[in-house]
Structure formats: structure tokens, C-alpha cells
Design a protein around this motif. Structure first.
Motif: not given
Length: 193
Positions: A17, A21, A109-110, A115, A136, A159
Motif C-alpha cells: 500500500g 496506510t 487503502r486509506l 492519509l 492513493e 480508513s
């Protein structure tokens, strides 16, 4: 029935990632959790592994990051994978998705607004922050991972999840209990704002 019941004792999990993240935190927690639940597991941190195996080619003068010999990294990682016996191998790092050998490829993922805060907290240069936010938003790691791994690639939106929730999702994916296919997370709107 435990979440670990269907996890093979010789699974190879790569976690990649964009920087910040949560890869290192999640991979460490996963390794500790597996070890404390009777599994023989080992964590390889790609950056340390590259340094230990003399795979650093130099430093990018503009972006100020280490340039790694990806082919050499891939070769050394696959030697480690081949030598393991009855061991879950967790390979963590931003470059892991460019290497072969994983049974499951996980891309964390973020949301770019979260991020951005994390990158700023780590004192990244503004240009590097922008580069990572764009990467991202465009799902660069996922796209690169998918080129090598296809349907073995899974994305997890970190997230709004705790480390434990992410860890449990990785175990479920590694046990073939669920899939989180590439393309199910979309942060493109952030770029358009």
C-alpha cells in the motif's frame, strides 16, 4: 469455530500500500496474533530485508528515497519463500506488490484526507505528500499488484477500521473465506476536489 480454523500453516501473505496506510502496524499485529495462537509465523519487512541483502542501489536525489533492486528483491524473497517449512510468511512493505510469490496479495487503502494527516505527522515533504495522495487516489499500488497477481489481489479500506478488524479481514482473505476485489474502493473524487 475460530477465524483461524481454515488458515493454512504455510500461507504467504504480502501486505502493500501507499506509505502510511498502516502496513507495518497491521503486519506486526497479524504476526503477533498468529504466533500467540499456535502458528509458526514470520514477518519480513521489505525495507529492512532489502538493506540486509544489499539490494539498495542508491538514493533518488530528487525524491530522497532508497532505490531498490526489485529483481534482486524478488529473487531473495522467493528464496525465503522456498526455504520456509510449515510457516506463515508475512511480507510487508510498499514494494512487496512488485514481487512474486504471495498466495494472497493485500493492498491497504486509506482515504486521502486521513492519509494526508499521517504523511504530515511524519514530516514528509509537501511534494512527497502530494505524490502519495495522488497515487492513493489513483489506486497505483492496487493496479500494479493486479498486473502480477490478478484475482489474488485484495484491497482493504483501512480508513474506518481498527488494526484488529483489518487483521481479521486479512485472515479471512488468506483462508479463502472472503474476497475484497480490486476496484471496490474508489478515492478518485478526492482528486477532483
Amino acid at each position: 469455530m475460530s477465524i483461524l480454523d481454515d488458515l493454512s500453516k504455510d500461507t504467504v501473505i504480502f501486505i502493500s500500500g501507499t506509505p502510511c496506510t498502516g502496513k507495518t502496524t497491521v503486519a506486526s499485529d497479524l504476526n503477533d496474533y498468529l504466533s500467540s495462537n499456535g502458528f509458526h509465523s514470520r514477518l519480513i519487512k521489505v525495507n529492512d530485508f532489502a538493506i540486509d541483502n544489499d539490494l539498495v542501489l542508491g538514493e533518488d536525489p530528487d525524491k530522497l528515497y532508497k532505490v531498490i533492486d526489485i529483481d534482486g528483491l524478488n529473487e531473495c524473497l522467493n528464496e525465503e519463500i522456498d526455504q520456509r517449512s510449515n510457516c506463515i510468511l508475512i511480507v510487508e512493505g510498499h514494494l512487496s506488490h512488485l514481487c512474486e510469490g504471495a498466495d494472497k496479495m493485500i493492498v491497504l487503502r486509506l482515504n486521502p484526507s486521513i492519509l494526508k494527516n499521517r504523511l504530515e505527522e511524519r514530516d514528509y515533504a509537501e511534494s512527497k505528500i502530494q505524490e502519495n495522495l495522488e497515487a492513493e487516489s489513483l489506486a497505483v499500488c492496487s493496479a500494479e499488484a493486479y498486473e502480477i497477481y490478478g484475482d489474488k489481489t485484495n484491497e482493504i479500506d483501512a480508513s474506518d477500521k481498527s488494526v484488529e478488524e483489518i487483521r481479521d479481514l486479512i485472515i479471512a482473505i488468506a483462508s479463502d473465506k472472503m474476497d475484497c476485489p480490486v476496484g471496490s474502493i474508489d478515492f478518485m473524487e478526492w482528486l477532483l476536489e
